[in-house]
Motif scaffolding. Structure first.
Motif, PDB file in Angstrom:
ATOM      1  N   THR A   1      53.986   9.770 -35.322  1.00  0.00           N
ATOM      2  CA  THR A   1      53.953   8.977 -34.098  1.00  0.00           C
ATOM      3  C   THR A   1      54.366   7.541 -34.359  1.00  0.00           C
ATOM      4  O   THR A   1      55.101   6.935 -33.567  1.00  0.00           O
ATOM      5  N   ASP A   2      53.914   6.974 -35.470  1.00  0.00           N
ATOM      6  CA  ASP A   2      54.260   5.588 -35.807  1.00  0.00           C
ATOM      7  C   ASP A   2      55.757   5.445 -36.060  1.00  0.00           C
ATOM      8  O   ASP A   2      56.384   4.474 -35.615  1.00  0.00           O
ATOM      9  N   PHE A   3      56.332   6.396 -36.789  1.00  0.00           N
ATOM     10  CA  PHE A   3      57.765   6.340 -37.046  1.00  0.00           C
ATOM     11  C   PHE A   3      58.543   6.400 -35.737  1.00  0.00           C
ATOM     12  O   PHE A   3      59.477   5.615 -35.517  1.00  0.00           O
ATOM     13  N   ALA A   4      58.174   7.330 -34.866  1.00  0.00           N
ATOM     14  CA  ALA A   4      58.914   7.504 -33.615  1.00  0.00           C
ATOM     15  C   ALA A   4      58.750   6.293 -32.703  1.00  0.00           C
ATOM     16  O   ALA A   4      59.725   5.825 -32.096  1.00  0.00           O
TER      17      ALA A   4
ATOM     18  N   VAL B   1      60.782  17.803 -43.225  1.00  0.00           N
ATOM     19  CA  VAL B   1      61.752  18.250 -42.222  1.00  0.00           C
ATOM     20  C   VAL B   1      61.031  18.954 -41.078  1.00  0.00           C
ATOM     21  O   VAL B   1      61.264  18.659 -39.883  1.00  0.00           O
ATOM     22  N   ASP B   2      60.146  19.874 -41.412  1.00  0.00           N
ATOM     23  CA  ASP B   2      59.478  20.663 -40.382  1.00  0.00           C
ATOM     24  C   ASP B   2      58.559  19.806 -39.515  1.00  0.00           C
ATOM     25  O   ASP B   2      58.508  19.974 -38.288  1.00  0.00           O
ATOM     26  N   ARG B   3      57.821  18.885 -40.126  1.00  0.00           N
ATOM     27  CA  ARG B   3      56.914  18.034 -39.343  1.00  0.00           C
ATOM     28  C   ARG B   3      57.675  17.108 -38.409  1.00  0.00           C
ATOM     29  O   ARG B   3      57.277  16.900 -37.265  1.00  0.00           O
ATOM     30  N   TRP B   4      58.783  16.539 -38.896  1.00  0.00           N
ATOM     31  CA  TRP B   4      59.555  15.614 -38.060  1.00  0.00           C
ATOM     32  C   TRP B   4      60.273  16.368 -36.933  1.00  0.00           C
ATOM     33  O   TRP B   4      60.310  15.904 -35.788  1.00  0.00           O
ATOM     34  N   ALA B   5      60.805  17.550 -37.231  1.00  0.00           N
ATOM     35  CA  ALA B   5      61.453  18.354 -36.193  1.00  0.00           C
ATOM     36  C   ALA B   5      60.437  18.806 -35.148  1.00  0.00           C
ATOM     37  O   ALA B   5      60.724  18.806 -33.938  1.00  0.00           O
ATOM     38  N   ALA B   6      59.258  19.190 -35.592  1.00  0.00           N
ATOM     39  CA  ALA B   6      58.218  19.599 -34.643  1.00  0.00           C
ATOM     40  C   ALA B   6      57.822  18.444 -33.745  1.00  0.00           C
ATOM     41  O   ALA B   6      57.595  18.628 -32.531  1.00  0.00           O
TER      42      ALA B   6
ATOM     43  N   PRO C   1      63.056   8.282 -40.980  1.00  0.00           N
ATOM     44  CA  PRO C   1      62.542   8.753 -42.269  1.00  0.00           C
ATOM     45  C   PRO C   1      63.637   9.394 -43.104  1.00  0.00           C
ATOM     46  O   PRO C   1      64.522  10.074 -42.584  1.00  0.00           O
ATOM     47  N   VAL C   2      63.562   9.160 -44.418  1.00  0.00           N
ATOM     48  CA  VAL C   2      64.419   9.875 -45.353  1.00  0.00           C
ATOM     49  C   VAL C   2      63.630  11.101 -45.788  1.00  0.00           C
ATOM     50  O   VAL C   2      62.663  11.009 -46.537  1.00  0.00           O
TER      51      VAL C   2
ATOM     52  N   GLY D   1      60.044   8.551 -47.587  1.00  0.00           N
ATOM     53  CA  GLY D   1      59.765   9.737 -46.797  1.00  0.00           C
ATOM     54  C   GLY D   1      58.761   9.560 -45.690  1.00  0.00           C
ATOM     55  O   GLY D   1      58.263   8.465 -45.409  1.00  0.00           O
ATOM     56  N   LEU D   2      58.457  10.688 -45.055  1.00  0.00           N
ATOM     57  CA  LEU D   2      57.570  10.744 -43.900  1.00  0.00           C
ATOM     58  C   LEU D   2      56.197  11.223 -44.350  1.00  0.00           C
ATOM     59  O   LEU D   2      55.976  12.408 -44.580  1.00  0.00           O
ATOM     60  N   TRP D   3      55.261  10.299 -44.474  1.00  0.00           N
ATOM     61  CA  TRP D   3      53.922  10.658 -44.906  1.00  0.00           C
ATOM     62  C   TRP D   3      53.190  11.393 -43.793  1.00  0.00           C
ATOM     63  O   TRP D   3      53.366  11.094 -42.607  1.00  0.00           O
ATOM     64  N   PRO D   4      52.363  12.393 -44.125  1.00  0.00           N
ATOM     65  CA  PRO D   4      51.640  13.145 -43.096  1.00  0.00           C
ATOM     66  C   PRO D   4      50.806  12.221 -42.210  1.00  0.00           C
ATOM     67  O   PRO D   4      50.139  11.299 -42.693  1.00  0.00           O
ATOM     68  N   GLY D   5      50.904  12.465 -40.923  1.00  0.00           N
ATOM     69  CA  GLY D   5      50.131  11.693 -39.962  1.00  0.00           C
ATOM     70  C   GLY D   5      50.824  10.469 -39.407  1.00  0.00           C
ATOM     71  O   GLY D   5      50.296   9.816 -38.501  1.00  0.00           O
TER      72      GLY D   5
END
Length: 361
Positions: free
Chosen positions: A94-97, A111-116, A103-104, A87-91
């Motif tokens: 930017t690194d993922f993008a 979902v909300d953090r990645w969409a935002a 992210p799974v 998954g997508l850990w908080p914070g």
């Protein structure tokens, strides 16, 4: 055998890893788009060596568990989807993008953090949606699925590569949970915007056509672990593990060997000590249970496995001497050693230590 062609005097142990066999195993289970799971350093065998070999063979979908694992191979598999299962850990948005990691997403918060983040940066970002259908670890639970199904606009800004679930008991074809999960997953997908599905893991590929999907995710099967327990292994063996004999000594009848005297010679015996132990991932639970091989002749482990050493009864092998090599994984492959240890092939492979001379074939 008197020598190991892949060994030298500085290394008392040798781990040979056949990357061509890994590729062949991937090709053998390939049905359309087929990912490679290379988490845990490619199940302990070296992701920086194995992922490029799979990529060269045409694999374009890879999964790791952690973002650090993904970063270690990102540049080695250009153009491939590289997804992070945990998954997508908080914070880390930017690194993922910035590194093109997918992210799974297993919670509405993710979902909300990645969409935002996608909206803030004005570009669509890739994602995989994880639906829990019975594992009860990661993935949207029933209540979160209800919310998302009622408000699919929360996925706005995301390029949904796949929706996935994780099978609980796919290595047991008769387990009713397999069909339960298949039905739950189909029902969940029907309530969400249309997107490709990812269902089968290694053993799931052998459950039949009902478990086919747009992307399968084999892992252990790539590394020679039998995806069909109780049946002949359809996969090629990937690893060969050898240890040098340091010393052979005569042990009189009635004398014990190893810590706490757990094994006592019932006859005059010859005991070979080899330089592998639980610090090398040769598990302590193998004590009194494992079998090694010398020129295909089995020799039983006697006494306890210690940190750096193990001892074998070579009374029936009169020609064996110091400097010879024992095969620590026999003709039954990693699954046979796992059975002796009371575990599975996954743990054997991922436990292999860093003191082996590693040779990639």
């Amino acid at each position: 055998m008197t020598a190991s062609p892949a060994a030298d005097s500085l290394w008392p142990t040798c781990l040979e890893i056949d990357t061509a066999a890994v590729v062949a195993n991937w090709q053998s289970v390939r049905r359309g788009p087929t990912a490679s799971v290379v988490k845990a350093d490619a199940y302990g065998l070296g992701a920086t060596k194995i992922a490029p070999a799979l990529h060269a063979a045409g694999c374009r979908h890879f999964f790791t568990a952690h973002p650090s694992e993904a970063m270690a191979i990102r540049d080695l598999i250009p153009g491939a989807m590289l997804a992070v299962l945990n998954g997508l850990w908080p914070g880390l948005e930017t690194d993922f993008a910035a590194n093109d990691l997918t992210p799974v997403l297993g919670t509405l918060d993710e979902v909300d953090r990645w969409a935002a983040h996608a909206r803030q940066n004005g570009r669509a970002l890739p994602a995989i949606l994880h639906i829990d259908t019975g594992m009860n670890r990661l993935g949207l639970d029933a209540s979160e699925l209800e919310v998302l199904a009622a408000d699919p606009a929360r996925l706005g800004g995301l390029t949904m590569r796949y929706v996935m679930t994780h099978l609980v008991s796919s290595e047991c074809p008769a387990d009713a949970i397999n069909e339960t999960q298949r039905i739950r997953f189909a029902a969940a997908c029907a309530r969400l915007p249309a997107m490709p599905r990812s269902l089968a893991n290694s053993s799931g590929l052998f459950l039949g056509a009902d478990f086919d999907s747009e992307l399968s995710r084999p892992g252990a099967a790539l590394y020679g672990v039998n995806p069909t327990p109780g049946q002949p292994n359809p996969q090629r063996s990937v690893v060969r593990l050898r240890a040098r004999v340091l010393h052979v000594r005569d042990v009189p009848q009635g004398e014990s060997v190893g810590y706490n005297g757990q094994w006592t010679a019932v006859r005059p015996s010859r005991i070979a000590t080899v330089s592998v132990g639980y610090a090398d991932g040769y598990l302590r639970s193998l004590s009194h249970r494992a079998t090694a091989y010398f020129d295909d002749q089995p020799v039983p482990l006697v006494g306890r496995v210690s940190m750096d050493l193990s001892t074998f009864d070579v009374t029936e092998v009169p020609g064996l001497a110091a400097g010879h090599w024992l095969d620590m994984i026999g003709p039954g492959g990693v699954d046979a050693l796992a059975a002796e240890a009371g575990t599975n092939g996954y743990e054997i492979l991922t436990s292999l230590g860093r003191r082996y001379k590693r040779v990639y074939l």
